[in-house]
Write a protein that holds these residues in place. Structure first.
Motif, PDB file in Angstrom:
ATOM      1  N   LYS B 314       0.873  -1.375  -0.001  1.00 56.86           N
ATOM      2  CA  LYS B 314       0.104   0.088   0.021  1.00 56.86           C
ATOM      3  C   LYS B 314       0.832   1.214  -0.076  1.00 56.86           C
ATOM      4  CE  LYS B 314      -4.099  -1.849   1.486  1.00 56.86           C
ATOM      5  NZ  LYS B 314      -4.506  -2.532   0.003  1.00 56.86           N
ATOM      6  N   ASP B 317      -0.911   3.903  -1.918  1.00 55.50           N
ATOM      7  CA  ASP B 317      -1.907   4.512  -1.338  1.00 55.50           C
ATOM      8  C   ASP B 317      -1.359   5.638  -0.158  1.00 55.50           C
ATOM      9  OD1 ASP B 317      -3.011   2.634  -2.680  1.00 55.50           O
ATOM     10  OD2 ASP B 317      -4.212   1.860  -1.342  1.00 55.50           O
ATOM     11  N   ILE B 320      -0.140   8.615  -1.661  1.00 53.98           N
ATOM     12  CA  ILE B 320      -1.208   9.918  -2.153  1.00 53.98           C
ATOM     13  C   ILE B 320      -1.997  10.409  -1.004  1.00 53.98           C
ATOM     14  CG2 ILE B 320      -3.145   8.014  -2.570  1.00 53.98           C
ATOM     15  CD1 ILE B 320      -2.274  11.309  -4.810  1.00 53.98           C
ATOM     16  N   ILE B 414       7.432  11.477  -1.780  1.00 54.43           N
ATOM     17  CA  ILE B 414       8.032  12.055  -3.048  1.00 54.43           C
ATOM     18  C   ILE B 414       8.644  10.836  -3.916  1.00 54.43           C
ATOM     19  CG2 ILE B 414       9.610  13.492  -4.222  1.00 54.43           C
ATOM     20  CD1 ILE B 414       9.224  15.316  -1.665  1.00 54.43           C
ATOM     21  N   ILE B 416       7.903   7.877  -3.758  1.00 52.93           N
ATOM     22  CA  ILE B 416       6.953   6.826  -4.413  1.00 52.93           C
ATOM     23  C   ILE B 416       6.273   7.523  -5.747  1.00 52.93           C
ATOM     24  CG2 ILE B 416       5.035   5.623  -4.165  1.00 52.93           C
ATOM     25  CD1 ILE B 416       6.203   5.602  -1.041  1.00 52.93           C
ATOM     26  N   LEU B 417       5.827   8.879  -5.743  1.00 53.79           N
ATOM     27  CA  LEU B 417       4.777   9.505  -6.313  1.00 53.79           C
ATOM     28  C   LEU B 417       5.728   9.964  -7.749  1.00 53.79           C
ATOM     29  CD1 LEU B 417       2.805  11.728  -4.125  1.00 53.79           C
ATOM     30  CD2 LEU B 417       2.120   9.563  -5.189  1.00 53.79           C
ATOM     31  N   ARG B 418       7.039  10.204  -7.469  1.00 50.74           N
ATOM     32  CA  ARG B 418       7.882  10.590  -8.697  1.00 50.74           C
ATOM     33  C   ARG B 418       8.778   9.265  -9.477  1.00 50.74           C
ATOM     34  NH1 ARG B 418      12.149  15.026  -7.946  1.00 50.74           N
ATOM     35  NH2 ARG B 418      12.485  14.552 -10.183  1.00 50.74           N
ATOM     36  N   GLN B 420       9.243   5.984 -11.190  1.00 52.52           N
ATOM     37  CA  GLN B 420       8.484   5.647 -12.188  1.00 52.52           C
ATOM     38  C   GLN B 420       9.272   4.314 -12.375  1.00 52.52           C
ATOM     39  OE1 GLN B 420       5.350   6.192 -12.199  1.00 52.52           O
ATOM     40  NE2 GLN B 420       5.778   8.489 -11.239  1.00 52.52           N
TER      41      GLN B 420
END
Lengths: 228, 420
Positions: B314, B317, B320, B414, B416-418, B420
């Motif tokens: 997660k 999740d 975010i 950051i 995780i979100l950026r 890829q």
């Protein structure tokens, strides 16, 4: 024009694998209702700048002010509620919570804010889903939707708390040209009819060209687009 | 604001728990098994402890007053020359009568103490019970039967006859059940005994008792004090022991010390007399808690693992949620709630399983043989252990859940979100 975001000489270093200056004296002012694209080659620091602007990255020098509030030097625990109220996020991937319904996903930031009743939150979420044209999907699990629909739901979620700014990191990066166009049109509509401010980091040249203002970065500096 | 955040955390935690029911149930089963075994084990162990304690206490007094002739004594040399360097090698005890001095007065004084429930003067003799040509080793206790009853609840242990029969029968005895069986004797039969001095006497069995402990039932008989004085060829003031029962057994150590000082004779409390038994109790408790702790720690590792895995799955999740304004504490509470729910539900189910097991064990036939009279396993259903169980279970899951939850709270969105 009302300035919704102002930075003053933002400078940032990476220390791994060796000391490297990613952002060099970035001073930027964004007007309310502006649709701003942040462009530049890979590694120019545009994403890094966006994460500084979005308050998630606090490891920088210089000053940041959003909606008249000076945010430099605040702890993450203070910044989290601020983000909840003032900033919406759209990423390359939708990042919806897969076990929840579309409606629940959109409602979560508002429930977290806890300012209005649950019924009102639900009403508001439906309203946002309607703007995005996905209200029929409201009660489906978010994982059951197509990529374009998921991204629209993510935008609805970003809008739920009526933020001052929506921050986007490659919002069309994972979409086909049709859905990219749909997302762009939505952004365009939001900025022009709802006075919504949007800052989008993008590689999509067409997307950038059509936006109100293009800020181009190179080697950690803004080389173009300081003025409209 | 704060309660709103908690409500939302509970809702998210609930969705997480229900979206992977198999995983949730497995985590709960770990706790359930640990607590269930703890309850069953503790029930059986403390049940056994209580049973043996009760049996021991029915046959041994809280305080035993007697003349300890083997007590080491100071040599004459030391008395005469306390300052000097004295060496007396291997001093033997002197000839001394085990008779207590001035017993009637002593018993009277002891009974006046309001902490004392009763004091019974007794004396005993080794005897041989003659069974045809066979001689069985045993002893006879001379007692005031009514006082003895007050101390040890003898009336409830009678299998045949009444304790009062002893008062009316000057040469009557009340015999242990095991001994009577060995002698093939019944109530009303006469038995011939031989004293260590070679003196023979015929006594009549007026009753049969059973304490439930082989070492007593197989060797002991009760008789009147005067009868045993006759057997020992001693006078009427010859009493060797005084047994004292207190209202509160746990005071025996202090009262014993007082009596010892007051009467200048040995007064032994039950804890000292039954040190081996108490050691057994302690060791059984250690084993019970060690096994239960191990089970719970294993369950704790299970929860730790599952929660770690959940958090790993997660990550996005969590990232975010943090971007959308969840602080570290909010994320932590989502996962802490999950582990506490697992702990509470698991422990509660464990209590039910433990209770069921305890009931089953308590119904299991168990033959104690000649040593102890026991038909089923003794099981303790003290609610205290059920409370300990649930506290244990919830505490273990809270600790096991805390570490992964803290890790989740520290995730940097950051990365995780950026990335890829």
């Amino acid at each position: 024009m009302e300035k919704v975001l102002i930075t003053n000489n933002v400078t940032k270093y990476f220390y791994e694998p060796e000391k490297f200056q990613v952002l060099k004296d970035i001073s930027l002012a964004v007007n309310r209702g502006e649709f701003l694209s942040l462009v530049g080659k890979s590694g120019c620091g545009k994403s890094t700048l966006m994460y500084v602007l979005s308050t998630m990255d606090t490891d920088y020098e210089g000053e940041l002010e959003i909606a008249g509030v000076r945010l430099t030097g605040k702890a993450q625990n203070e910044l989290a509620p601020f983000r909840n109220m003032h900033i919406g996020f759209v990423f390359q991937f939708h990042y919806l919570l897969p076990e929840f319904t579309v409606l629940q996903n959109v409602m979560i930031p508002a429930l977290k804010r806890g300012q209005v009743s649950r019924a009102e939150t639900e009403e508001r979420a439906y309203e946002k889903l309607k703007i995005l044209g996905v209200e029929e999907q409201a009660l489906k699990r978010s994982s059951k939707l197509s990529g374009g629909q998921q991204q629209r739901v993510a935008i609805a979620r970003a809008l739920i708390n009526n933020p001052d700014i929506i921050m986007c990191d490659e919002p069309t990066g994972n979409l086909d040209s049709y859905n990219s166009q749909v997302v762009f049109d939505i952004f365009h509509q939001l900025t022009h009819t709802h006075k919504q401010t949007i800052i989008a980091v993008t590689h999509d040249e067409e997307f950038a060209r059509k936006s109100d203002r293009v800020v181009e970065m190179s080697d950690g500096k803004i080389i173009n687009g300081l003025h409209k | 604001m704060k309660s709103n955040g908690l409500k939302l955390s509970i809702e998210i935690a609930r969705v997480h728990l229900f979206s992977k029911p198999k995983q949730t149930i497995i985590a709960m089963l770990g706790v359930t098994f640990g607590i269930g075994m703890f309850i069953a084990l503790v029930g059986l162990m403390t049940g056994l402890n209580n049973f043996t304690e009760e049996i021991t206490m029915t046959s041994s007094p809280d305080i035993h007053v007697y003349n300890d002739v083997t007590e080491p004594r100071k040599s004459i040399l030391e008395k005469e020359n306390p300052e000097g360097f004295n060496l007396v090698h291997h001093q033997k005890p002197k000839i001394e009568s085990p008779k207590l001095r001035n017993v009637n007065k002593m018993v009277e004084l002891i009974r006046e103490d309001e902490r004392v429930l009763g004091a019974a003067p007794t004396l005993s003799s080794q005897v041989f019970y003659n069974y045809g040509p066979v001689q069985l080793n045993g002893n006879i206790l001379g007692v005031e039967i009514l006082e003895e009853n007050k101390l040890f609840g003898l009336r409830a242990k009678m299998k045949e006859g009444q304790i009062e029969d002893l008062l009316t029968n000057h040469d009557g005895i009340i015999m242990g059940k095991g001994l009577a069986k060995k002698l093939n004797a019944k109530k009303g039969d006469r038995v011939v005994i031989t004293t260590p001095q070679g003196y023979t006497m015929t006594l009549k069995i007026v009753g049969i008792f059973q304490m439930g402990i082989g070492v007593v039932d197989n060797v002991r008989s009760y008789a009147n004090i005067s009868r045993v004085q006759t057997i020992l060829q001693q006078d009427q003031s010859y009493i060797t022991d005084v047994n004292v029962k207190l209202k509160n057994r746990h005071l025996s150590k202090t009262v014993a010390a007082e009596l010892q000082g007051k009467f200048e004779t040995r007064a032994e409390d039950w804890e000292t007399a039954n040190a081996t038994f108490l050691t057994g109790v302690i060791i059984r408790n250690i084993i019970t808690y060690a096994v239960s702790f191990t089970l719970l720690i294993v369950a704790g590792f299970g929860i730790y693992n599952i929660l770690n895995m959940t958090i790993y799955n997660k990550m996005k999740d969590i990232a975010i949620l943090k971007a959308m304004g969840f602080a570290g504490g909010d994320v932590k509470s989502i996962f802490m709630i999950q582990s506490l729910v697992i702990g509470l539900v698991g422990s509660f189910a464990g209590l039910i399983i433990g209770y069921t097991l305890s009931v089953l064990i308590s119904k299991t036939p168990f033959n104690g043989g000649d040593i102890i009279s026991l038909e089923h396993f003794p099981v303790n259903f003290d609610p205290r252990y059920y409370i300990i169980g649930i506290v244990f279970g919830v505490a273990t899951t809270a600790i096991a859940g805390y570490m992964p939850s803290r890790k989740a709270a520290k995730i940097d969105p950051i990365e995780i979100l950026r990335g890829q």
